[in-house]
Design a protein around this motif. Structure first.
Motif, PDB file in Angstrom:
ATOM      1  N   ASP A 291       0.821  -1.258   0.104  1.00 22.21           N
ATOM      2  CA  ASP A 291      -0.299  -0.054   0.134  1.00 22.21           C
ATOM      3  C   ASP A 291       0.929   1.218   0.099  1.00 22.21           C
ATOM      4  OD1 ASP A 291      -2.381  -1.254   0.029  1.00 22.21           O
ATOM      5  OD2 ASP A 291      -2.726  -1.302   2.095  1.00 22.21           O
ATOM      6  N   THR A 292       0.331   2.459  -0.683  1.00 27.48           N
ATOM      7  CA  THR A 292       1.143   3.476  -0.731  1.00 27.48           C
ATOM      8  C   THR A 292       0.730   4.413   0.645  1.00 27.48           C
ATOM      9  OG1 THR A 292      -0.612   4.473  -2.020  1.00 27.48           O
ATOM     10  CG2 THR A 292       1.361   3.593  -3.205  1.00 27.48           C
ATOM     11  N   PHE A 293       1.504   5.110   0.949  1.00 31.29           N
ATOM     12  CA  PHE A 293       1.157   6.156   2.256  1.00 31.29           C
ATOM     13  C   PHE A 293      -0.040   6.815   1.992  1.00 31.29           C
ATOM     14  CE2 PHE A 293       2.057   9.650   4.864  1.00 31.29           C
ATOM     15  CZ  PHE A 293       1.874   9.383   6.087  1.00 31.29           C
ATOM     16  N   PRO A 294      -1.124   6.943   2.845  1.00 35.79           N
ATOM     17  CA  PRO A 294      -2.501   7.249   2.769  1.00 35.79           C
ATOM     18  C   PRO A 294      -2.485   8.723   3.084  1.00 35.79           C
ATOM     19  CG  PRO A 294      -2.336   5.933   4.476  1.00 35.79           C
ATOM     20  CD  PRO A 294      -1.224   5.548   4.033  1.00 35.79           C
ATOM     21  N   GLY A 295      -1.254   9.077   3.887  1.00 39.30           N
ATOM     22  CA  GLY A 295      -1.339  10.594   4.376  1.00 39.30           C
ATOM     23  C   GLY A 295      -1.999  10.488   5.821  1.00 39.30           C
ATOM     24  N   ALA A 296      -1.566  11.423   6.597  1.00 43.36           N
ATOM     25  CA  ALA A 296      -1.764  11.510   8.078  1.00 43.36           C
ATOM     26  C   ALA A 296      -3.400  11.542   8.312  1.00 43.36           C
ATOM     27  CB  ALA A 296      -1.062  12.822   8.429  1.00 43.36           C
ATOM     28  N   THR A 297      -4.039  12.162   7.544  1.00 44.42           N
ATOM     29  CA  THR A 297      -5.556  12.447   7.839  1.00 44.42           C
ATOM     30  C   THR A 297      -6.163  11.147   7.684  1.00 44.42           C
ATOM     31  OG1 THR A 297      -5.690  14.655   7.082  1.00 44.42           O
ATOM     32  CG2 THR A 297      -7.766  13.579   7.163  1.00 44.42           C
ATOM     33  N   ALA A 298      -5.957  10.375   6.705  1.00 44.45           N
ATOM     34  CA  ALA A 298      -6.500   9.168   6.529  1.00 44.45           C
ATOM     35  C   ALA A 298      -6.085   8.124   7.430  1.00 44.45           C
ATOM     36  CB  ALA A 298      -6.281   8.472   5.049  1.00 44.45           C
ATOM     37  N   LEU A 299      -4.977   8.202   7.947  1.00 48.19           N
ATOM     38  CA  LEU A 299      -4.435   7.429   9.134  1.00 48.19           C
ATOM     39  C   LEU A 299      -4.954   7.649  10.363  1.00 48.19           C
ATOM     40  CD1 LEU A 299      -0.623   7.506   8.277  1.00 48.19           C
ATOM     41  CD2 LEU A 299      -2.170   5.273   8.204  1.00 48.19           C
ATOM     42  N   ARG A 300      -5.164   8.896  10.736  1.00 49.15           N
ATOM     43  CA  ARG A 300      -5.666   9.207  11.805  1.00 49.15           C
ATOM     44  C   ARG A 300      -7.478   8.842  11.936  1.00 49.15           C
ATOM     45  NH1 ARG A 300      -5.666  14.682  11.558  1.00 49.15           N
ATOM     46  NH2 ARG A 300      -7.623  14.697  10.399  1.00 49.15           N
ATOM     47  N   ASP A 301      -7.958   8.907  10.658  1.00 47.03           N
ATOM     48  CA  ASP A 301      -9.398   8.338  10.494  1.00 47.03           C
ATOM     49  C   ASP A 301      -9.519   6.919  10.572  1.00 47.03           C
ATOM     50  OD1 ASP A 301     -10.160  11.162   9.993  1.00 47.03           O
ATOM     51  OD2 ASP A 301     -10.291  10.979   7.967  1.00 47.03           O
ATOM     52  N   LYS A 302      -8.679   6.288  10.184  1.00 47.12           N
ATOM     53  CA  LYS A 302      -8.524   4.682  10.392  1.00 47.12           C
ATOM     54  C   LYS A 302      -8.393   4.405  11.990  1.00 47.12           C
ATOM     55  CE  LYS A 302      -8.720   1.955   7.782  1.00 47.12           C
ATOM     56  NZ  LYS A 302     -10.192   1.072   7.664  1.00 47.12           N
ATOM     57  N   GLY A 303      -7.578   5.144  12.473  1.00 46.28           N
ATOM     58  CA  GLY A 303      -7.552   4.981  14.044  1.00 46.28           C
ATOM     59  C   GLY A 303      -8.867   5.143  14.821  1.00 46.28           C
ATOM     60  N   ARG A 304      -9.471   6.231  14.574  1.00 41.67           N
ATOM     61  CA  ARG A 304     -10.657   6.465  14.996  1.00 41.67           C
ATOM     62  C   ARG A 304     -11.897   5.636  14.644  1.00 41.67           C
ATOM     63  NH1 ARG A 304     -10.851  13.010  13.682  1.00 41.67           N
ATOM     64  NH2 ARG A 304      -9.604  13.691  15.297  1.00 41.67           N
ATOM     65  N   GLU A 305     -11.851   5.015  13.315  1.00 34.39           N
ATOM     66  CA  GLU A 305     -12.669   4.017  12.960  1.00 34.39           C
ATOM     67  C   GLU A 305     -12.269   2.662  13.785  1.00 34.39           C
ATOM     68  OE1 GLU A 305     -13.118   0.959   9.384  1.00 34.39           O
ATOM     69  OE2 GLU A 305     -12.609   3.181   8.831  1.00 34.39           O
ATOM     70  N   ILE A 306     -11.027   2.231  13.913  1.00 36.35           N
ATOM     71  CA  ILE A 306     -11.012   1.061  14.680  1.00 36.35           C
ATOM     72  C   ILE A 306     -11.328   0.938  16.202  1.00 36.35           C
ATOM     73  CG2 ILE A 306      -9.561   0.146  13.229  1.00 36.35           C
ATOM     74  CD1 ILE A 306      -7.153   0.436  14.877  1.00 36.35           C
ATOM     75  N   CYS A 307     -11.097   2.250  16.825  1.00 39.94           N
ATOM     76  CA  CYS A 307     -11.376   2.673  18.221  1.00 39.94           C
ATOM     77  C   CYS A 307     -12.882   2.503  18.310  1.00 39.94           C
ATOM     78  CB  CYS A 307     -10.795   3.964  18.748  1.00 39.94           C
ATOM     79  SG  CYS A 307      -9.215   3.868  19.043  1.00 39.94           S
ATOM     80  N   ARG A 308     -13.715   3.048  17.177  1.00 39.83           N
ATOM     81  CA  ARG A 308     -15.189   3.241  17.396  1.00 39.83           C
ATOM     82  C   ARG A 308     -15.658   1.799  17.458  1.00 39.83           C
ATOM     83  NH1 ARG A 308     -15.886   6.658  13.584  1.00 39.83           N
ATOM     84  NH2 ARG A 308     -15.923   5.154  11.833  1.00 39.83           N
ATOM     85  N   ASP A 309     -15.286   0.820  16.875  1.00 39.27           N
ATOM     86  CA  ASP A 309     -15.624  -0.479  16.757  1.00 39.27           C
ATOM     87  C   ASP A 309     -15.150  -1.362  17.978  1.00 39.27           C
ATOM     88  OD1 ASP A 309     -16.730  -0.130  14.589  1.00 39.27           O
ATOM     89  OD2 ASP A 309     -15.249  -0.845  13.145  1.00 39.27           O
ATOM     90  N   LEU A 310     -14.452  -0.584  19.013  1.00 44.72           N
ATOM     91  CA  LEU A 310     -13.741  -1.678  20.130  1.00 44.72           C
ATOM     92  C   LEU A 310     -15.118  -1.635  21.004  1.00 44.72           C
ATOM     93  CD1 LEU A 310     -11.080  -2.069  21.361  1.00 44.72           C
ATOM     94  CD2 LEU A 310     -10.941  -0.007  22.526  1.00 44.72           C
TER      95      LEU A 310
END
Length: 200
Positions: free
Chosen positions: A132-151
């Motif tokens: 995968d190519t680097f998705p950028g800090a915003t996409a990475l931050r959003d991914k972190g929020r997404e996986i936390c939301r499903d916790l």
């Protein structure tokens, strides 16, 4: 006293009707044709049943020998850790690990047993593919929020004031092979957690 010797179906009037001789060729031919027809039908039914049985046997054998899709469930608690506490590199954190004096910017942290005092627990991990190519800090931050939301947290978690903290790669660490986004459950300060807060 008379005796009725009439054959069933005969009217007893002495007419020239006579019963059919069971040995006659017409009846035998008819019976042979019916028997042959029944044997043919029975053979066809038997052949179909055998064919169905063979197909089922092949399918069961194929499904039984089919390799199970490799899934990579991550255990809810660290099961392959050696003796704790242990200093562990960030790349080796496991889902469910509990950390004393946790610092999300540190390259190593002290992993402890979750029944001892700690300040954070790793609640979720997402791994990008190696190509995968680097998705950028915003996409990475959003991914972190997404996986936390499903916790899913357990009942014990209600005893604590918990926050979530996401850790994700920088462009530099991405270039060095870091592809994971972590969601930590943390307390504001100190090692005040005394148990796992993750639902099993």
């Amino acid at each position: 006293m008379g005796q009725d010797n009439t054959i069933p179906g005969n009217n007893g009037t002495g007419d020239n009707e006579s019963p059919v001789d069971p040995g006659s060729g017409t009846l035998r031919t008819a019976l042979d044709a019916i028997t042959r027809y029944r044997l043919i039908i029975g053979g066809i039914v038997l052949a179909v049943l055998i064919l169905i049985g063979v197909v089922i046997w092949i399918l069961v054998g194929a499904l039984a020998n089919r390799p199970v899709a490799a899934s990579t469930p991550v255990p809810a608690t660290s099961t392959s850790r050696g003796p704790l506490p242990a200093d562990v590199e960030a790349k080796d954190y496991q889902l469910g690990d509990c950390f004393a004096d946790f610092d999300s910017n540190a390259t190593k942290s002290k992993v402890v047993d979750c029944t001892t005092d700690h300040s954070a627990q790793l609640g979720a991990i997402f791994r990008y593919k190696a190509d995968d190519t680097f998705p950028g800090a915003t996409a990475l931050r959003d991914k972190g929020r997404e996986i936390c939301r499903d916790l899913m947290l357990n009942e014990a978690s209600t005893k604590y004031a918990l926050l979530q903290q996401n850790v994700y790669p920088s462009a530099t660490s991405w270039d060095n092979g870091d592809r994971r986004v972590d969601c930590f459950i943390v307390v504001n300060s100190g090692n005040t957690l005394k148990e796992s807060v993750l639902q099993k």
